[in-house]
Design a protein around this motif. Sequence first.
Motif, short mmCIF file in Angstrom:
data_model
loop_
_atom_site.label_atom_id
_atom_site.label_comp_id
_atom_site.label_asym_id
_atom_site.label_seq_id
_atom_site.Cartn_x
_atom_site.Cartn_y
_atom_site.Cartn_z
N ASN A 1 -11.85 -4.21 9.71
CA ASN A 1 -11.31 -5.14 10.68
C ASN A 1 -12.29 -5.36 11.82
O ASN A 1 -12.57 -6.49 12.24
CB ASN A 1 -9.97 -4.63 11.20
CG ASN A 1 -9.35 -5.53 12.25
OD1 ASN A 1 -9.75 -5.52 13.41
ND2 ASN A 1 -8.37 -6.31 11.83
N MET B 1 -7.59 -10.06 11.38
CA MET B 1 -6.22 -9.63 11.16
C MET B 1 -5.74 -10.01 9.77
O MET B 1 -5.14 -9.20 9.05
CB MET B 1 -5.30 -10.23 12.23
CG MET B 1 -3.81 -10.02 11.98
SD MET B 1 -3.31 -8.29 12.01
CE MET B 1 -3.45 -7.94 13.77
N SER B 2 -5.98 -11.26 9.38
CA SER B 2 -5.52 -11.73 8.07
C SER B 2 -6.20 -10.99 6.93
O SER B 2 -5.57 -10.70 5.90
CB SER B 2 -5.78 -13.24 7.95
OG SER B 2 -5.10 -13.96 8.95
N TYR C 1 -4.61 -7.16 6.98
CA TYR C 1 -3.22 -6.92 7.37
C TYR C 1 -2.46 -5.94 6.48
O TYR C 1 -1.71 -5.10 7.00
CB TYR C 1 -2.45 -8.24 7.48
CG TYR C 1 -1.10 -8.04 8.12
CD1 TYR C 1 -0.98 -7.92 9.49
CD2 TYR C 1 0.05 -7.90 7.35
CE1 TYR C 1 0.25 -7.69 10.09
CE2 TYR C 1 1.29 -7.67 7.94
CZ TYR C 1 1.37 -7.56 9.31
OH TYR C 1 2.59 -7.33 9.90
N ASP D 1 -2.84 -2.57 7.69
CA ASP D 1 -2.15 -2.30 8.95
C ASP D 1 -0.69 -1.95 8.69
O ASP D 1 -0.14 -1.04 9.31
CB ASP D 1 -2.24 -3.53 9.86
CG ASP D 1 -1.58 -3.30 11.21
OD1 ASP D 1 -2.08 -2.46 11.97
OD2 ASP D 1 -0.56 -3.95 11.50
N TYR E 1 2.72 -8.53 3.89
CA TYR E 1 2.42 -9.39 5.05
C TYR E 1 3.64 -9.56 5.95
O TYR E 1 3.71 -10.52 6.73
CB TYR E 1 1.89 -10.74 4.58
CG TYR E 1 0.42 -10.67 4.20
CD1 TYR E 1 -0.57 -10.90 5.15
CD2 TYR E 1 0.05 -10.31 2.92
CE1 TYR E 1 -1.91 -10.80 4.81
CE2 TYR E 1 -1.29 -10.20 2.57
CZ TYR E 1 -2.26 -10.45 3.52
OH TYR E 1 -3.59 -10.34 3.19
N LYS E 2 4.58 -8.60 5.90
CA LYS E 2 5.70 -8.63 6.84
C LYS E 2 5.18 -8.43 8.26
O LYS E 2 4.41 -7.52 8.53
CB LYS E 2 6.70 -7.51 6.50
CG LYS E 2 7.57 -7.81 5.30
CD LYS E 2 8.50 -6.65 5.00
CE LYS E 2 9.41 -6.98 3.82
NZ LYS E 2 10.27 -5.83 3.46
N TRP F 1 3.33 -10.62 9.77
CA TRP F 1 2.02 -11.26 9.91
C TRP F 1 2.03 -12.33 11.01
O TRP F 1 1.08 -12.41 11.79
CB TRP F 1 1.60 -11.90 8.59
CG TRP F 1 0.30 -12.64 8.65
CD1 TRP F 1 -0.95 -12.12 8.55
CD2 TRP F 1 0.14 -14.05 8.83
NE1 TRP F 1 -1.90 -13.12 8.66
CE2 TRP F 1 -1.26 -14.32 8.83
CE3 TRP F 1 1.02 -15.12 8.99
CZ2 TRP F 1 -1.78 -15.59 8.98
CZ3 TRP F 1 0.50 -16.40 9.14
CH2 TRP F 1 -0.87 -16.62 9.14
N SER G 1 1.85 -11.01 14.44
CA SER G 1 0.54 -10.37 14.56
C SER G 1 -0.53 -11.40 14.89
O SER G 1 -1.36 -11.20 15.77
CB SER G 1 0.17 -9.64 13.26
OG SER G 1 1.09 -8.61 12.98
N VAL G 2 -0.50 -12.50 14.15
CA VAL G 2 -1.49 -13.56 14.38
C VAL G 2 -1.30 -14.19 15.75
O VAL G 2 -2.26 -14.45 16.48
CB VAL G 2 -1.41 -14.63 13.27
CG1 VAL G 2 -2.23 -15.86 13.63
CG2 VAL G 2 -1.92 -14.05 11.95
N ARG H 1 6.03 -6.92 15.73
CA ARG H 1 5.30 -6.79 14.48
C ARG H 1 5.58 -5.45 13.82
O ARG H 1 5.85 -5.36 12.63
CB ARG H 1 3.80 -6.92 14.74
CG ARG H 1 2.92 -6.55 13.56
CD ARG H 1 1.45 -6.63 13.93
NE ARG H 1 1.07 -5.69 14.96
CZ ARG H 1 0.05 -4.84 14.84
NH1 ARG H 1 -0.65 -4.79 13.74
NH2 ARG H 1 -0.25 -4.03 15.82
N GLN I 1 7.53 -4.67 10.21
CA GLN I 1 6.85 -3.98 9.12
C GLN I 1 7.74 -2.93 8.47
O GLN I 1 7.51 -2.53 7.33
CB GLN I 1 5.56 -3.32 9.64
CG GLN I 1 4.45 -4.31 9.91
CD GLN I 1 3.21 -3.63 10.47
OE1 GLN I 1 3.26 -2.48 10.90
NE2 GLN I 1 2.10 -4.34 10.47
#
Length: 352
Positions: free
Chosen positions: A110, A157-158, A161, A164, A201-202, A204, A207-208, A270, A274
């Motif tokens: 990252n 991030m994408s 992710y 994470d 991607y829960k 996401w 987060s973005v 976020r 998750q």
Amino acid sequence: MASEDVVGKTSATIANIAEEAKIASEGVKAPSRLALLGICKSLAAGGIAGGVSRTAVAPLERLKILLQVQNPHAIKYNGTIQGLKYIWRTEGLRGMFKGNGTNCARIVPNSAVKFFSYEEASKGILWLYKQQPGNEDAELTPLLRLGAGACAGIIAMSATYPMDLVRGRLTVQTDKSPSQYRGIAHALKTVLREEGPRALYKGWLPSVIGVVPYVGLNFAVYESLKDWLVKTRPFGLTEGTDLSVTTKLACGAAAGTVGQTVAYPLDVIRRRMQMVGWKDAASVVTAGGKSGGLEYTGMVDAFRKTVRYEGFRALYKGLVPNSVKVVPSIAIAFVTYEVVKDVLHVEMRISD
């Protein structure tokens, strides 16, 4: 004889053309190899910076996540000092660094992608800005740096992710959890098998959304502060000398403080999203403060239920350990990045 002369001249011409083509080819390959080497060095510097900075604050990182997701009706962690003591007493040294391997496995790529993307985005945005009439001699402004940082944060991030999400779950589980993730690979396979690919991607979206001001402000504040210090030389800074490591650390600390304060509520949402769908997340907070499966249907729903059942302050749960963590973490990351690039002899700086 004439034909021999023609053949000889033709052969010489072909040989010259071949030699010129070889020289041209080597001339093209050499810069390409140098450019590739420079990219690899830049990525390595960013990865090392991320790993060093995150390991240095791993206990605080774990405590922050535990504070974010703990059930308000079964509080075990009641502040930074008490929380660290509780982890040490119940889980020992390994508990302080639980999830750090997964964390580094995520943060190293990252950070590498983030720093490299920022450099490339800065060059691209500045080039586009210079195409406008009257901006031919323009330099990076705080606003342009904010945009470049936002682009870098979204890309990084994408790309990382799923790591994470897994890191968050590994960090939250304890020895008393009904079911244990045995490591990064096992956690990824378990989530895929039990919850499906989309589960990776829960959270996401928040987060973005959160990474835009967070990473953008980090880079913008850090670079703008350095630029201001170099140009104005306040506080007795000597003209013509490079900024000291201490000064750069202070710039990084300021950048981290601004960025995390703005983006922190989105980080809480976020982290809670998750945990949705994790059947063994009985020890963490749920909608309405009940233990068991989490019931958030989306980012807005998570915001609404968190504020309704726990109050606005719940959006800043874990802010103190996060602040203590972020200030040195961001500072160490920026300074380590620049130091490693010096060691690897990479000429380009973020500011360039």
